[in-house]
Design a protein around this motif. Structure first.
Motif, PDB file in Angstrom:
ATOM      1  N   PHE A 199     -12.826   9.516   0.085  1.00 32.32           N
ATOM      2  CA  PHE A 199     -11.954   8.345   0.175  1.00 32.32           C
ATOM      3  C   PHE A 199     -12.765   7.062   0.291  1.00 32.32           C
ATOM      4  N   ARG A 200     -12.097   5.968  -0.070  1.00 29.64           N
ATOM      5  CA  ARG A 200     -12.664   4.636   0.067  1.00 29.64           C
ATOM      6  C   ARG A 200     -11.553   3.665   0.472  1.00 29.64           C
ATOM      7  N   ALA A 201     -11.886   2.705   1.315  1.00 29.58           N
ATOM      8  CA  ALA A 201     -10.937   1.648   1.659  1.00 29.58           C
ATOM      9  C   ALA A 201     -10.785   0.701   0.479  1.00 29.58           C
ATOM     10  N   VAL A 202      -9.570   0.207   0.259  1.00 21.74           N
ATOM     11  CA  VAL A 202      -9.296  -0.720  -0.848  1.00 21.74           C
ATOM     12  C   VAL A 202      -8.531  -1.924  -0.304  1.00 21.74           C
ATOM     13  N   GLU A 203      -9.171  -3.080  -0.366  1.00 20.90           N
ATOM     14  CA  GLU A 203      -8.547  -4.324   0.097  1.00 20.90           C
ATOM     15  C   GLU A 203      -8.326  -5.312  -1.050  1.00 20.90           C
TER      16      GLU A 203
END
Length: 355
Positions: free
Chosen positions: A124-128
């Motif tokens: 997973f990766r954070a997406v802003e």
């Protein structure tokens, strides 16, 4: 346990007025408890509760009046504002605790929490931003799933991204909300562990159930799941580690993928769960009674399965077949009493147990 125990005759507060609250309230009544439901809108739980408050979760005066009328409080869904939980926790025992709620409300926090325990998750990766999404796709590849960090359920708040898709369109589909990109998991089965933990740390898990989804909504749950004993053991151990680390009290559900001879945790639900509905007829103790036992500090019930079980959700106009289900020997119908059937709306469920 003595200090944590709530006696029969007390009033259990429930945040949320849906069908899960309805079934918690019904179980509580059978154990000599009254219930008081707090929800911004009326719902199925209001039909079976002794007390009812219709007010916004942000209404602090209403929350204080609610707390004065109950002996402890729980919730039937996780999208309760954190501030609401904090206010109530300062006035009355709140089970599960506010920290557990906050962790399960945010998919990114949830993934980081599980990974911190050494439990496998999807990459997973954070997406802003759209730029974050492009970078995350380069790292994780496709197919992948972009999900809002908060408020998604039953397939809502997510979009699948395939090779050749435009990241900007996927990001716009979620309205620019804070998100998480999850990489593809080559799973063979979807299972869940429904379990309970008491204030003194006692833990009891139901055996894994096999789940099939349709359009992102749970369609059928079956038991036994038919997974290898080693996978079952790892699944239960993961759920117990999660509950212990959160100092969790109540029923918790952990959705998982089976990948080879291991599991990958997908989501944590800090409440009773749709995939646990089979326990009403299919287990010695239902998940709803178990939740009441746990939050009240009572001994947990046996989780023994009583036969081969199939639980099927009745979604949208499928509820119109209620009369035929009532006429079917061995079919146990649960009608949630919702006024209108809409596509994708859970209207009830039916459970069949064979021995």
């Amino acid at each position: 346990m003595g200090e944590a125990r709530i006696a029969p005759g007390a009033t259990l507060g429930i945040l949320g007025g849906g069908q899960l609250g309805r079934m918690i309230a019904t179980a509580a009544a059978s154990l000599g408890l009254k219930t008081h439901v707090f929800c911004p809108d009326t719902g199925p739980a209001f039909d079976v509760a002794a007390g009812r408050t219709v007010a916004a979760y942000e209404d602090e005066d209403a929350l204080r009046r609610f707390a004065a009328a109950i002996d402890l409080v729980t919730y039937e869904f996780e999208n309760v504002p954190g501030r609401t939980a904090e206010i109530l926790a300062g006035l009355v025992p709140l089970r599960p605790n506010a920290a557990a709620l906050a962790t399960a409300q945010d998919r990114l926090a949830e993934k980081r929490f599980a990974a911190g325990l050494g439990i496998p998750t999807a990459p997973f990766r954070a997406v802003e931003s759209e730029a974050d999404l492009t970078e995350a796709l380069e790292a994780l590849g496709t197919p992948a799933i972009l999900k809002t960090r908060r408020f998604g359920y039953d397939g809502k708040g997510q979009v699948r991204i395939h090779a050749g898709d435009r990241p900007g369109e996927a990001y716009a589909h979620l309205g620019g909300a804070p998100a998480i990109l999850e990489g593809f998991v080559p799973f063979t089965q979807e299972i869940s562990i429904v379990a309970a933990r008491s204030p003194d740390g006692a833990f009891a898990a139901y055996e894994p159930c096999l789940n099939e989804h349709r359009n992102g909504i749970l369609n059928v749950t079956r038991l036994p799941a038919g997974i290898p004993p080693g996978v079952e053991r790892r699944a239960v151990e993961a759920a117990e580690a999660i509950a212990a680390s959160l100092d969790y009290v109540g029923v918790i559900a952990v959705e998982m993928f089976v990948v080879g001879d291991d599991i990958v945790v997908n989501e944590i639900a800090p409440r009773v769960h749709n995939s646990g509905h089979w326990t009403i007829e299919g287990a010695e103790t239902s998940q709803f009674e178990q939740h009441v036992r746990a939050v009240c500090g009572w001994p947990l019930g046996a989780t023994t399965r009583l036969g081969r079980v199939e639980m099927r959700n009745l979604i949208g106009d499928e509820i119109e077949g209620w009369a035929a289900l009532l006429a079917e020997p061995g079919a146990h119908l649960h009608h949630y009493g919702k006024a209108r059937a809409r596509p994708g709306r859970k209207m009830g469920h039916v459970t069949r147990v064979s021995r």
